[in-house]
Each structure stands twice: as structure tokens, then as C-alpha cells.
Design a protein around this motif. Structure first.
Motif, PDB file in Angstrom:
ATOM      1  N   ALA A  30       0.835  -1.212   0.000  1.00  0.00           N
ATOM      2  CA  ALA A  30       0.000   0.000   0.000  1.00  0.00           C
ATOM      3  C   ALA A  30       0.867   1.259   0.000  1.00  0.00           C
ATOM      4  CB  ALA A  30      -0.921  -0.010   1.216  1.00  0.00           C
ATOM      5  N   ALA A  31       2.003   1.204   0.692  1.00  0.00           N
ATOM      6  CA  ALA A  31       2.902   2.369   0.721  1.00  0.00           C
ATOM      7  C   ALA A  31       3.458   2.649  -0.681  1.00  0.00           C
ATOM      8  CB  ALA A  31       4.051   2.119   1.703  1.00  0.00           C
ATOM      9  N   ILE A  32       3.803   1.594  -1.406  1.00  0.00           N
ATOM     10  CA  ILE A  32       4.303   1.774  -2.781  1.00  0.00           C
ATOM     11  C   ILE A  32       3.201   2.367  -3.653  1.00  0.00           C
ATOM     12  CG2 ILE A  32       5.130   0.571  -4.847  1.00  0.00           C
ATOM     13  CD1 ILE A  32       6.456  -1.473  -3.022  1.00  0.00           C
ATOM     14  N   CYS A  33       1.986   1.825  -3.511  1.00  0.00           N
ATOM     15  CA  CYS A  33       0.869   2.302  -4.327  1.00  0.00           C
ATOM     16  C   CYS A  33       0.562   3.769  -4.008  1.00  0.00           C
ATOM     17  CB  CYS A  33      -0.351   1.435  -4.070  1.00  0.00           C
ATOM     18  SG  CYS A  33      -1.677   1.753  -5.239  1.00  0.00           S
ATOM     19  N   ASP A  34       0.564   4.107  -2.733  1.00  0.00           N
ATOM     20  CA  ASP A  34       0.315   5.493  -2.305  1.00  0.00           C
ATOM     21  C   ASP A  34       1.331   6.431  -2.931  1.00  0.00           C
ATOM     22  OD1 ASP A  34      -1.906   5.483  -0.859  1.00  0.00           O
ATOM     23  OD2 ASP A  34      -0.982   5.954   1.076  1.00  0.00           O
ATOM     24  N   ARG A  35       2.589   6.050  -2.831  1.00  0.00           N
ATOM     25  CA  ARG A  35       3.671   6.894  -3.320  1.00  0.00           C
ATOM     26  C   ARG A  35       3.542   7.095  -4.831  1.00  0.00           C
ATOM     27  NH1 ARG A  35       5.929  11.018  -2.454  1.00  0.00           N
ATOM     28  NH2 ARG A  35       5.169  10.475  -0.409  1.00  0.00           N
ATOM     29  N   ARG A  36       3.266   6.011  -5.549  1.00  0.00           N
ATOM     30  CA  ARG A  36       3.159   6.111  -7.006  1.00  0.00           C
ATOM     31  C   ARG A  36       1.912   6.902  -7.424  1.00  0.00           C
ATOM     32  NH1 ARG A  36       7.686   6.399  -7.497  1.00  0.00           N
ATOM     33  NH2 ARG A  36       9.091   4.737  -8.049  1.00  0.00           N
ATOM     34  N   SER A  37       0.831   6.785  -6.637  1.00  0.00           N
ATOM     35  CA  SER A  37      -0.376   7.571  -6.942  1.00  0.00           C
ATOM     36  C   SER A  37      -0.089   9.048  -6.771  1.00  0.00           C
ATOM     37  CB  SER A  37      -1.528   7.175  -6.013  1.00  0.00           C
ATOM     38  OG  SER A  37      -1.810   5.815  -6.136  1.00  0.00           O
ATOM     39  N   ILE A  38       0.610   9.387  -5.689  1.00  0.00           N
ATOM     40  CA  ILE A  38       0.943  10.803  -5.443  1.00  0.00           C
ATOM     41  C   ILE A  38       1.867  11.322  -6.543  1.00  0.00           C
ATOM     42  CG2 ILE A  38       2.199  12.345  -3.868  1.00  0.00           C
ATOM     43  CD1 ILE A  38       1.155  10.520  -1.573  1.00  0.00           C
ATOM     44  N   ASP A  39       2.846  10.489  -6.925  1.00  0.00           N
ATOM     45  CA  ASP A  39       3.762  10.901  -8.007  1.00  0.00           C
ATOM     46  C   ASP A  39       2.986  11.169  -9.299  1.00  0.00           C
ATOM     47  OD1 ASP A  39       5.850  10.658  -6.288  1.00  0.00           O
ATOM     48  OD2 ASP A  39       6.570   8.736  -7.064  1.00  0.00           O
ATOM     49  N   ALA A  40       2.006  10.284  -9.600  1.00  0.00           N
ATOM     50  CA  ALA A  40       1.210  10.452 -10.831  1.00  0.00           C
ATOM     51  C   ALA A  40       0.400  11.739 -10.765  1.00  0.00           C
ATOM     52  CB  ALA A  40       0.291   9.244 -11.024  1.00  0.00           C
ATOM     53  N   LEU A  41      -0.159  12.004  -9.589  1.00  0.00           N
ATOM     54  CA  LEU A  41      -0.963  13.219  -9.403  1.00  0.00           C
ATOM     55  C   LEU A  41      -0.092  14.461  -9.578  1.00  0.00           C
ATOM     56  CD1 LEU A  41      -3.887  13.924  -8.583  1.00  0.00           C
ATOM     57  CD2 LEU A  41      -3.061  14.187  -6.246  1.00  0.00           C
ATOM     58  N   ARG A  42       1.087  14.438  -8.975  1.00  0.00           N
ATOM     59  CA  ARG A  42       2.003  15.582  -9.086  1.00  0.00           C
ATOM     60  C   ARG A  42       2.402  15.802 -10.552  1.00  0.00           C
ATOM     61  NH1 ARG A  42       5.964  14.467  -4.017  1.00  0.00           N
ATOM     62  NH2 ARG A  42       4.718  15.500  -2.453  1.00  0.00           N
ATOM     63  N   LYS A  43       2.672  14.691 -11.236  1.00  0.00           N
ATOM     64  CA  LYS A  43       3.080  14.782 -12.638  1.00  0.00           C
ATOM     65  C   LYS A  43       1.965  15.416 -13.466  1.00  0.00           C
ATOM     66  CE  LYS A  43       4.807  11.802 -16.315  1.00  0.00           C
ATOM     67  NZ  LYS A  43       4.882  10.419 -16.767  1.00  0.00           N
ATOM     68  N   ARG A  44       0.723  15.012 -13.175  1.00  0.00           N
ATOM     69  CA  ARG A  44      -0.418  15.552 -13.933  1.00  0.00           C
ATOM     70  C   ARG A  44      -0.574  17.044 -13.667  1.00  0.00           C
ATOM     71  NH1 ARG A  44      -6.023  12.858 -12.924  1.00  0.00           N
ATOM     72  NH2 ARG A  44      -6.268  14.694 -11.675  1.00  0.00           N
ATOM     73  N   VAL A  45      -0.440  17.436 -12.390  1.00  0.00           N
ATOM     74  CA  VAL A  45      -0.579  18.853 -12.036  1.00  0.00           C
ATOM     75  C   VAL A  45       0.533  19.669 -12.697  1.00  0.00           C
ATOM     76  CG1 VAL A  45      -0.442  20.489 -10.119  1.00  0.00           C
ATOM     77  CG2 VAL A  45      -1.778  18.401  -9.874  1.00  0.00           C
TER      78      VAL A  45
END
Lengths: 214, 186
Positions: free
Chosen positions: B79-94
Motif C-alpha cells: 500500500a505504501a508503494i501504491c500510495d507513493r506512485r499515486s501521489i507521483d502520478a498526481l504531481r506529474k499531472r498537475v
């Protein structure tokens, strides 16, 4: 590529891996190695008798303990943070020790200023302090970076920042063996500048070295 | 299977995968997919982006699989890996949204209208062909022979069997009908 295809490809290319030891174990091994390396110049080049005399003073003892604790806590926290499932609150571990360190150094500086009046503004050997911080800190940071890279941290910036704080603490502790006088205002400024430069250089190199690894 | 048993199973598969058991690894990666999709959907509504995050998590898991300690639960690690990658994807999109403008028309035609003649001409030809196809067969035949193939009225009469007068009337009616329909579609 669809997800099923990706899974098939990953499963087909998964050789056995060597598990990392627990972060606490790795941190202590690293700290022991660094202590062993740092002990050589300390024993050969510093005046331990003078250092022991200064360390017996309560305020100085507190400052030394806080400096060392900041370094150890920063390194331990960095090793923990390099593993995915560890709490980000590990980043706060060095903070209380760093505050005590800053407060006790500031107090010592103020006392020097009060006791020695104008001499409290003297420069003494501030440039030497800067050089010692760099000579000790940069190789130490390189070693830490190499050790942390094995975990391929998911948050390289956080790991780099906390690790750099740890290295800055350890370098400042080693500096005390080659600093047989109380800090003046200018000394404190030189120490602070040295630590900030060290922190910035280590942080940047660690970010570059750790980023994109995972 | 409850959460604890599932975690134990995943942990076991991961430990085997670390030792080089590829079958256990494939089972693990397939087994965690629904869990990852649920986690990714919490951070992202677009299904395509969710699947990108899931794939990114699988790739990251593959790269950092040596950091998992089988003595600890597997689910928080994943879950920690998934959380981190989700946040990275969100930041990249922004970050992308801050300097990129999404204009769907920009991908379809050139910015200069004069450069779109071929594209527009193709569209117009398709539209006209569709309108011609809707004409009565006698009118369509008269139009194709006289106006498209440019036959004389006599040749067209011999080819179609329609009288010369009938061809003239049908061409006239076809053109009138097309004008009306083109005007209505614009």
C-alpha cells in the motif's frame, strides 16, 4: 502494454534477490564503520586530553551529546525512510536533538561573548573549522549515499534531507575534537555556514544519486 | 479469505519470489491486482490513468522487491508503494497541466486554415457522397453520367436507357435537391 502482458514479463524476468537487512541493523553497521574510520585521525591528530577537559563541562557535554545524537538519529531515520512501509514520522527523529544542539551552541556562544567581551567576536580558526567539516562530511555523505542507494528509496528527497542532517551532525561532532576552544560569534557563523554548505551539497548529490532509482 | 489470511498468502508468495520462484511471483502479481485497482481508484477517477498507476506500482514492486522483509506484513508495504506512485502520478499531472494546454482540435487540423484544404476537402467529398447516395436512383444515375463522367446527353441516354429529356429533368432535379440538402446541413 496491457497489465497481463506486463505481469507475464515481470514474472519471467525475476531472478532471486538478496533481502536487505533491517534498517536498524544497516544503520548500526554504517555507524560502526564510520566510527572506526573517524577514530583514526581523532586518535592520531587530535588532543584528546584537551577534549576530555572541555567535555567535562556540563554545557559542553550537553552540546556534544546533542550533536552526536542528531547525527545518529539522522542516519537511523534515513535508513528507515528508505524502506517503503516505514512511517514518514521517522523524519522527525533528529529534530529534538538538533534543537538541543542549536540551543546549547547558542548558549555557549553567548557566554563567550559575555565573558570575553570584544574577543567574543574574534575569528580564531574559523576557516579551519570549515575545511574540517568538508573533509569529514563529504566522504561520510558518499558512504551514506552508497548504502542508501541499495534500498532504491521511493522518496529520495526526504531520505536525502534527513541523511544530510545526520551527516552534518556527525561531522560537527568530529569537528569538536579539533576545536579546542569555545565558539565565538564568528566561529558560530563559520560553523553554521559550513554545515549549511555541507547540507546543501549532500542533499543535492543525494537527490541526484537517489532519484529515479525506484 | 479474510485480510490476515490474504496477507499471509501474499507474504508467502513474495518470500518465494525473492528466492527466485517465478510461478509464485506471477501468482502474487495477479493476486494483488484487484487490491491495487481499488487503491488507485481512490486517488484517480480516470480508468486509464488508474491502470497506468497500477502498472507503475507493479514495476516499482519489481525493482524494490528486495526491500520486503517477510517477517513483516506485506499489505502495508504494498500500500505504501501504491500510495507513493499515486501521489507521483498526481504531481506529474498537475505539473503537466501547469504548462500544457489541452486543445483537441489542435491535433485534428493545422492552426492555419489554409493548410487544412486537403483535410476539409476529404470531409466535404464524404458528405457530398452521402447526399448523392440518398437521391432517387434515376436522378443519381443521370447526375453521375452527365456531371461526374461528363458524357454527352446522347451517350448518357444510350448508357442509361433514359430519354434525353428525362436525363435533363433528372439532372436538374438532382442538383436542386442537393442544393437544398447542402443548405439544410450547413
Amino acid at each position: 502494454m496491457n497489465t497481463d502482458g506486463l505481469i507475464a514479463e515481470l514474472a519471467a524476468s525475476a531472478p532471486p534477490v538478496k533481502r536487505l537487512a533491517p534498517p536498524m541493523t544497516r544503520a548500526f553497521v554504517w555507524l560502526l564503520a564510520v566510527a572506526a574510520i573517524a577514530a583514526v585521525p581523532i586518535i592520531l591528530l587530535s588532543n584528546l586530553h584537551v577534549w576530555a577537559g572541555r567535555a567535562s563541562h556540563p554545557r559542553m557535554a550537553l552540546e556534544l551529546a546533542a550533536t552526536l545524537a542528531t547525527g545518529i538519529a539522522g542516519v537511523i531515520a534515513a535508513f528507515h525512510l528508505s524502506i517503503p512501509d516505514r512511517s514518514p514520522r521517522w523524519a522527525l527523529l533528529p529534530l529534538p536533538f538538533a534543537l538541543v544542539w542549536a540551543a546549547s551552541t547558542g548558549l555557549g556562544c553567548w557566554q563567550t561573548l559575555a565573558e570575553q567581551d570584544k574577543r567574543g567576536w574574534g575569528l580564531f580558526q574559523s576557516s579551519d573549522c570549515f575545511v574540517v567539516l568538508m573533509i569529514v562530511g563529504i566522504p561520510m555523505a558518499g558512504l551514506l549515499l552508497l548504502s542508501l542507494r541499495r534500498a532504491r528509496p521511493l522518496q529520495p528527497r526526504l531520505v536525502a534531507t534527513v541523511g544530510a542532517a545526520g551527516v552534518a551532525g556527525l561531522a560537527a561532532f568530529v569537528l569538536q575534537f579539533f576545536h579546542p576552544f569555545d565558539v565565538t560569534v564568528m566561529d558560530l557563523g563559520a560553523h553554521l555556514a559550513g554545515l549549511l554548505v555541507l547540507f546543501a551539497v549532500l542533499n543535492l548529490s543525494a537527490r541526484l544519486g537517489l532519484a529515479g532509482r525506484a | 479469505m479474510n485480510g490476515v489470511e490474504q496477507d499471509r498468502q501474499w507474504s508467502g508468495w513474495m518470500a518465494k519470489a525473492q528466492d527466485g520462484d517465478n510461478a509464485a511471483y506471477a501468482q502474487l502479481l495477479r493476486g494483488i491486482l484487484p487490491f491495487l485497482r481499488v487503491l488507485a481508484r481512490r486517488r484517480c477517477r480516470d480508468p486509464d490513468r488508474c491502470e497506468d498507476i497500477v502498472q507503475d506500482v507493479l514495476l516499482t514492486l519489481h525493482r524494490v522487491r528486495h526491500t520486503y522483509d517477510p517477517a513483516r506484513p506485506f499489505t502495508p508495504w504494498l500500500a505504501a508503494i501504491c500510495d507513493r506512485r499515486s501521489i507521483d502520478a498526481l504531481r506529474k499531472r498537475v505539473r503537466q497541466a501547469s504548462y500544457e494546454t489541452d486543445n483537441a482540435r489542435a491535433y485534428e487540423t493545422f492552426a492555419d486554415p489554409a493548410s487544412n484544404k486537403e483535410v476539409d476537402a476529404g470531409d466535404a467529398a464524404q458528405a457530398l457522397a452521402a447526399l448523392v447516395a440518398q437521391l432517387p436512383s434515376a436522378q443519381r444515375e443521370a447526375l453521375e453520367l452527365v456531371k461526374v463522367k461528363e458524357m454527352s446527353l446522347l451517350e448518357a441516354s444510350q448508357a442509361s436507357g433514359q430519354s434525353v429529356g428525362g436525363l435533363k429533368i433528372n439532372v436538374h432535379r438532382a442538383l436542386k435537391a442537393l442544393r437544398l440538402r447542402v443548405g439544410a446541413s450547413e
